[in-house]
Scaffold this motif. Structure first.
Motif, mmCIF file in Angstrom:
data_model
loop_
_atom_site.group_PDB
_atom_site.id
_atom_site.type_symbol
_atom_site.label_atom_id
_atom_site.label_comp_id
_atom_site.label_asym_id
_atom_site.label_seq_id
_atom_site.Cartn_x
_atom_site.Cartn_y
_atom_site.Cartn_z
ATOM 1 N N THR A 1 -11.544 22.948 7.224
ATOM 2 C CA THR A 1 -10.550 21.918 6.943
ATOM 3 C C THR A 1 -10.819 21.337 5.564
ATOM 4 O O THR A 1 -11.971 21.117 5.193
ATOM 5 C CB THR A 1 -10.630 20.785 7.988
ATOM 6 N N ALA A 2 -9.767 21.083 4.817
ATOM 7 C CA ALA A 2 -9.872 20.387 3.536
ATOM 8 C C ALA A 2 -8.691 19.431 3.421
ATOM 9 O O ALA A 2 -7.556 19.802 3.720
ATOM 10 C CB ALA A 2 -9.870 21.372 2.371
ATOM 11 N N GLY A 3 -8.979 18.206 3.032
ATOM 12 C CA GLY A 3 -7.921 17.218 2.896
ATOM 13 C C GLY A 3 -8.140 16.347 1.677
ATOM 14 O O GLY A 3 -9.269 16.164 1.217
ATOM 15 N N LEU A 4 -7.053 15.810 1.152
ATOM 16 C CA LEU A 4 -7.089 14.954 -0.031
ATOM 17 C C LEU A 4 -6.078 13.827 0.167
ATOM 18 O O LEU A 4 -4.978 14.051 0.675
ATOM 19 C CB LEU A 4 -6.745 15.770 -1.275
ATOM 20 N N ARG A 5 -6.468 12.612 -0.227
ATOM 21 C CA ARG A 5 -5.592 11.446 -0.085
ATOM 22 C C ARG A 5 -5.643 10.619 -1.364
ATOM 23 O O ARG A 5 -6.716 10.364 -1.904
ATOM 24 C CB ARG A 5 -6.039 10.605 1.107
ATOM 25 N N TYR A 6 -4.468 10.178 -1.793
ATOM 26 C CA TYR A 6 -4.352 9.236 -2.914
ATOM 27 C C TYR A 6 -3.825 7.927 -2.339
ATOM 28 O O TYR A 6 -2.855 7.915 -1.579
ATOM 29 C CB TYR A 6 -3.385 9.760 -3.973
ATOM 30 N N THR A 7 -4.473 6.815 -2.695
ATOM 31 C CA THR A 7 -4.055 5.501 -2.210
ATOM 32 C C THR A 7 -3.927 4.553 -3.385
ATOM 33 O O THR A 7 -4.780 4.538 -4.281
ATOM 34 C CB THR A 7 -5.084 4.921 -1.217
ATOM 35 N N ARG A 8 -2.868 3.760 -3.365
ATOM 36 C CA ARG A 8 -2.712 2.663 -4.326
ATOM 37 C C ARG A 8 -2.389 1.416 -3.532
ATOM 38 O O ARG A 8 -1.406 1.373 -2.793
ATOM 39 C CB ARG A 8 -1.594 2.925 -5.323
ATOM 40 N N ASP A 9 -3.263 0.423 -3.644
ATOM 41 C CA ASP A 9 -3.065 -0.856 -2.974
ATOM 42 C C ASP A 9 -2.868 -1.928 -4.026
ATOM 43 O O ASP A 9 -3.600 -1.978 -5.022
ATOM 44 C CB ASP A 9 -4.282 -1.231 -2.118
ATOM 45 N N SER B 1 0.841 -1.170 0.000
ATOM 46 C CA SER B 1 0.000 0.000 0.000
ATOM 47 C C SER B 1 0.888 1.235 0.000
ATOM 48 O O SER B 1 1.851 1.316 0.767
ATOM 49 C CB SER B 1 -0.907 -0.025 1.230
ATOM 50 N N VAL B 2 0.561 2.173 -0.851
ATOM 51 C CA VAL B 2 1.277 3.445 -0.924
ATOM 52 C C VAL B 2 0.224 4.550 -0.887
ATOM 53 O O VAL B 2 -0.797 4.458 -1.567
ATOM 54 C CB VAL B 2 2.101 3.547 -2.224
ATOM 55 N N ALA B 3 0.477 5.562 -0.067
ATOM 56 C CA ALA B 3 -0.495 6.645 0.028
ATOM 57 C C ALA B 3 0.218 7.972 0.217
ATOM 58 O O ALA B 3 1.323 8.027 0.764
ATOM 59 C CB ALA B 3 -1.451 6.395 1.186
ATOM 60 N N ALA B 4 -0.415 9.018 -0.241
ATOM 61 C CA ALA B 4 0.059 10.386 -0.014
ATOM 62 C C ALA B 4 -1.167 11.213 0.348
ATOM 63 O O ALA B 4 -2.241 11.021 -0.217
ATOM 64 C CB ALA B 4 0.722 10.942 -1.266
ATOM 65 N N PHE B 5 -1.011 12.095 1.316
ATOM 66 C CA PHE B 5 -2.160 12.900 1.710
ATOM 67 C C PHE B 5 -1.706 14.283 2.137
ATOM 68 O O PHE B 5 -0.552 14.507 2.492
ATOM 69 C CB PHE B 5 -2.946 12.222 2.834
ATOM 70 N N ALA C 1 -2.283 -14.515 -8.145
ATOM 71 C CA ALA C 1 -3.479 -13.690 -8.341
ATOM 72 C C ALA C 1 -3.093 -12.256 -7.969
ATOM 73 O O ALA C 1 -2.896 -11.944 -6.800
ATOM 74 C CB ALA C 1 -4.621 -14.198 -7.479
ATOM 75 N N ASN C 2 -2.926 -11.419 -8.966
ATOM 76 C CA ASN C 2 -2.493 -10.038 -8.747
ATOM 77 C C ASN C 2 -3.653 -9.081 -8.957
ATOM 78 O O ASN C 2 -4.383 -9.196 -9.933
ATOM 79 C CB ASN C 2 -1.371 -9.669 -9.729
ATOM 80 N N SER C 3 -3.797 -8.162 -8.032
ATOM 81 C CA SER C 3 -4.831 -7.140 -8.151
ATOM 82 C C SER C 3 -4.269 -5.831 -7.633
ATOM 83 O O SER C 3 -3.418 -5.815 -6.745
ATOM 84 C CB SER C 3 -6.065 -7.511 -7.332
ATOM 85 N N SER C 4 -4.763 -4.718 -8.176
ATOM 86 C CA SER C 4 -4.378 -3.409 -7.646
ATOM 87 C C SER C 4 -5.557 -2.447 -7.793
ATOM 88 O O SER C 4 -6.394 -2.607 -8.676
ATOM 89 C CB SER C 4 -3.138 -2.862 -8.347
ATOM 90 N N LYS D 1 -11.318 0.909 1.180
ATOM 91 C CA LYS D 1 -10.645 -0.306 1.642
ATOM 92 C C LYS D 1 -10.452 -1.206 0.429
ATOM 93 O O LYS D 1 -11.405 -1.480 -0.307
ATOM 94 C CB LYS D 1 -11.474 -1.028 2.700
ATOM 95 N N ALA D 2 -9.231 -1.674 0.216
ATOM 96 C CA ALA D 2 -8.893 -2.467 -0.968
ATOM 97 C C ALA D 2 -9.722 -3.751 -1.037
ATOM 98 O O ALA D 2 -10.190 -4.264 -0.026
ATOM 99 C CB ALA D 2 -7.409 -2.820 -0.961
ATOM 100 N N GLY D 3 -9.863 -4.263 -2.234
ATOM 101 C CA GLY D 3 -10.507 -5.555 -2.451
ATOM 102 C C GLY D 3 -9.516 -6.683 -2.215
ATOM 103 O O GLY D 3 -8.461 -6.483 -1.621
#
Length: 169
Positions: free
Chosen positions: A19-27, A1-5, A49-52, A81-83
């Motif tokens: 308040t304002a927030g933003l998050r990018y997630t790659r699982d 999992s990689v994320a930036a916020f 079995a690869n998934s992203s 939440k990732a699959g």
């Protein structure tokens, strides 16, 4: 999992903040395994079995002081939440990511020179592709197996009151 916020809290004036927030997630997930019956026979296997999944989520909200020791707040935020794959039933047991939009409104109070805290909140959670875990009897596997699957939409609404009192300092 990689994320930036990132999140920005801005004081509009002495009484109000936003308040304002933003998050990018790659699982990414790789699943590799074998399932055996209670007797030791190979039941099935999942190989490579690869998934992203990627997701952008956010938060927006405000706080407003209404008295010296009381604050109203409201937030809208999203979640992810990732699959994955339930190894116990193989690739056909794949499940999609879960999403959430949460609405919250509440008040926080600090009374008696900060010794008494009384907070209350109303909330409404709106899920998409809700991930539910359950057990299922599988005679070939030798008993119950745990499975995660998408159960569709789910909505949760409610409220809470929380309080604490500092007896001595």
């Amino acid at each position: 999992s990689v994320a930036a916020f990132t999140q920005i809290d801005y004081s509009v004036n002495d009484l109000m903040r936003v308040t304002a927030g933003l998050r990018y997630t790659r699982d990414a997930k790789t699943q590799d395994g074998e399932n055996y019956t209670a007797g030791g026979d190979l039941l099935g296997e999942v190989r490579n079995a690869n998934s992203s999944w990627t997701s952008w989520t956010y938060k927006v909200g405000f706080e407003r002081d209404i008295l010296d020791a009381s604050m109203l707040y409201a937030n809208v935020s999203t979640g992810f939440k990732a699959g994955g794959i339930s190894l116990s039933i193989g690739p056909e047991g794949a499940f999609d990511p879960e999403t959430l939009t949460a609405y919250q409104f509440g008040i926080k109070n600090r009374l008696l020179n900060g010794r008494l805290s009384i907070d209350s909140e109303l909330f409404y959670y709106d899920y998409g592709n809700y991930q539910a875990a359950y057990t299922s009897l599988n005679p070939a596997f030798g008993g119950n197996i745990r499975i995660i699957a998408n159960a569709g939409e789910a909505k949760i609404k409610g409220g809470e009151i929380e309080s604490s009192f500092l007896v001595s300092a």
